[in-house]
Design a protein around this motif. Structure first.
Motif, PDB file in Angstrom:
ATOM      1  N   ASP A  57      76.164 -50.213  -7.721  1.00  0.00           N
ATOM      2  CA  ASP A  57      75.245 -51.044  -6.941  1.00  0.00           C
ATOM      3  C   ASP A  57      74.447 -50.142  -6.007  1.00  0.00           C
ATOM      4  OD1 ASP A  57      76.754 -50.677  -4.402  1.00  0.00           O
ATOM      5  OD2 ASP A  57      78.255 -51.900  -5.424  1.00  0.00           O
ATOM      6  N   THR A  58      73.577 -50.728  -5.215  1.00  0.00           N
ATOM      7  CA  THR A  58      72.723 -49.936  -4.321  1.00  0.00           C
ATOM      8  C   THR A  58      73.374 -49.674  -2.970  1.00  0.00           C
ATOM      9  OG1 THR A  58      71.628 -51.854  -3.320  1.00  0.00           O
ATOM     10  CG2 THR A  58      70.673 -50.974  -5.369  1.00  0.00           C
ATOM     11  N   GLU A  59      74.579 -50.206  -2.777  1.00  0.00           N
ATOM     12  CA  GLU A  59      75.257 -50.116  -1.473  1.00  0.00           C
ATOM     13  C   GLU A  59      74.382 -50.676  -0.350  1.00  0.00           C
ATOM     14  OE1 GLU A  59      76.916 -46.283  -0.651  1.00  0.00           O
ATOM     15  OE2 GLU A  59      78.230 -46.322  -2.395  1.00  0.00           O
ATOM     16  N   GLY A  60      73.698 -51.782  -0.668  1.00  0.00           N
ATOM     17  CA  GLY A  60      72.921 -52.476   0.354  1.00  0.00           C
ATOM     18  C   GLY A  60      71.501 -51.994   0.530  1.00  0.00           C
ATOM     19  N   VAL A  61      71.049 -51.069  -0.313  1.00  0.00           N
ATOM     20  CA  VAL A  61      69.675 -50.567  -0.219  1.00  0.00           C
ATOM     21  C   VAL A  61      68.743 -51.495  -0.998  1.00  0.00           C
ATOM     22  CG1 VAL A  61      68.103 -48.674  -0.786  1.00  0.00           C
ATOM     23  CG2 VAL A  61      70.415 -48.180   0.063  1.00  0.00           C
ATOM     24  N   TYR A  62      67.629 -51.856  -0.392  1.00  0.00           N
ATOM     25  CA  TYR A  62      66.585 -52.646  -1.061  1.00  0.00           C
ATOM     26  C   TYR A  62      65.266 -51.899  -0.953  1.00  0.00           C
ATOM     27  CZ  TYR A  62      69.657 -56.753  -1.211  1.00  0.00           C
ATOM     28  OH  TYR A  62      70.686 -57.623  -1.464  1.00  0.00           O
ATOM     29  N   LEU A  63      64.527 -51.876  -2.045  1.00  0.00           N
ATOM     30  CA  LEU A  63      63.188 -51.296  -2.066  1.00  0.00           C
ATOM     31  C   LEU A  63      62.199 -52.394  -2.430  1.00  0.00           C
ATOM     32  CD1 LEU A  63      62.103 -47.962  -3.773  1.00  0.00           C
ATOM     33  CD2 LEU A  63      60.694 -49.995  -3.883  1.00  0.00           C
ATOM     34  N   VAL A  64      61.279 -52.684  -1.533  1.00  0.00           N
ATOM     35  CA  VAL A  64      60.217 -53.652  -1.817  1.00  0.00           C
ATOM     36  C   VAL A  64      58.962 -52.854  -2.149  1.00  0.00           C
ATOM     37  CG1 VAL A  64      58.858 -55.588  -0.949  1.00  0.00           C
ATOM     38  CG2 VAL A  64      61.230 -55.291  -0.194  1.00  0.00           C
ATOM     39  N   PRO A  65      58.550 -52.818  -3.432  1.00  0.00           N
ATOM     40  CA  PRO A  65      57.436 -51.955  -3.839  1.00  0.00           C
ATOM     41  C   PRO A  65      56.072 -52.584  -3.594  1.00  0.00           C
ATOM     42  CG  PRO A  65      58.336 -53.033  -5.764  1.00  0.00           C
ATOM     43  CD  PRO A  65      59.174 -53.484  -4.589  1.00  0.00           C
ATOM     44  N   ALA A  66      55.834 -52.992  -2.350  1.00  0.00           N
ATOM     45  CA  ALA A  66      54.548 -53.614  -1.999  1.00  0.00           C
ATOM     46  C   ALA A  66      53.525 -52.521  -1.699  1.00  0.00           C
ATOM     47  CB  ALA A  66      54.728 -54.558  -0.820  1.00  0.00           C
TER      48      ALA A  66
END
Length: 218
Positions: A57-66
């Motif tokens: 998993d990402t260990e809570g990392v989110y990337l919003v590619p805006a």
């Protein structure tokens, strides 16, 4: 319809017209190109899938590619890309996985908007295009939508569809049913987690999206 586009899907020589409900997402696979060309996180786009799959998993990392704003269903030209949830344990693989997960989350946002607008449930999804070669992406998509996701043997469906329409006009195929019979399954992915887990992960995504919105507007 709110957050969506209505467009002509195709028009046959007989005059029959089919319409499509469309969700325009500005950046999906291009986020992987950005990881390669902008940040040097990966050496090639093909590396992204295996690298992302190397962590559970990402260990809570989110990337919003805006990177150029957000498209459907948000339509926010002032949104800008964000990465949230980083810690000392975050690495290349977590960032690559967050970019892959962002594709699944953005697709869920569009499908949820379609469900609301149409009043109809989505019971299956067929995925095509270059990114569909990533088994991880299609599994994540099945998890988020809670429906089976199918990949066809021929993944360049846009070009194939244009060829089919030309063939229909010239009598190579006799009907839409004849064309549909040529569709062949390559692989199918079914949900591996339950709705509660999927919704929890998506809620984190929505928090990250909220932080990206309106950024350039001040």
């Amino acid at each position: 319809m709110e957050g969506l586009l209505a467009s002509v899907a195709w028009e046959l020589a007989s005059g029959e017209v089919a319409y499509a409900l469309e969700g325009a997402i500005f950046v999906t696979g291009a986020a992987l190109q950005w990881l390669r060309d902008g940040l040097g996180v990966i050496g090639s786009a093909a590396e992204a899938g295996p690298l992302a799959a190397s962590v559970p998993d990402t260990e809570g990392v989110y990337l919003v590619p805006a990177l150029t704003g957000l498209g459907s269903p948000w339509w926010d030209p002032y949104a800008r890309g964000v990465v949230v949830g980083l810690s000392r344990g975050s690495g290349r693989a977590h960032l690559a996985r967050a970019a892959v997960e962002a594709m699944a989350y953005q697709t869920r946002d569009v499908v949820d908007a379609m469900r609301t607008a149409s009043g109809r449930e989505v019971t299956a999804l067929r995925a095509d295009g270059g990114a569909s070669v990533m088994d991880l992406l299609l599994q994540l998509q099945a998890d988020q939508l809670q429906v089976p996701v199918a990949r066809p043997r021929v993944q360049e469906t846009t070009a194939l569809g244009a060829a089919y329409l030309a063939g229909l006009a010239e009598g190579v195929w006799g009907s839409l049913e004849d064309v549909a019979s040529h569709w062949a399954l390559d692989a199918e992915f079914t949900p591996g987690i339950g709705p509660a887990a999927a919704d929890s992960r998506h809620a984190g995504w929505l928090r990250a999206v909220d932080r990206s919105r309106g950024w350039a507007h001040g």
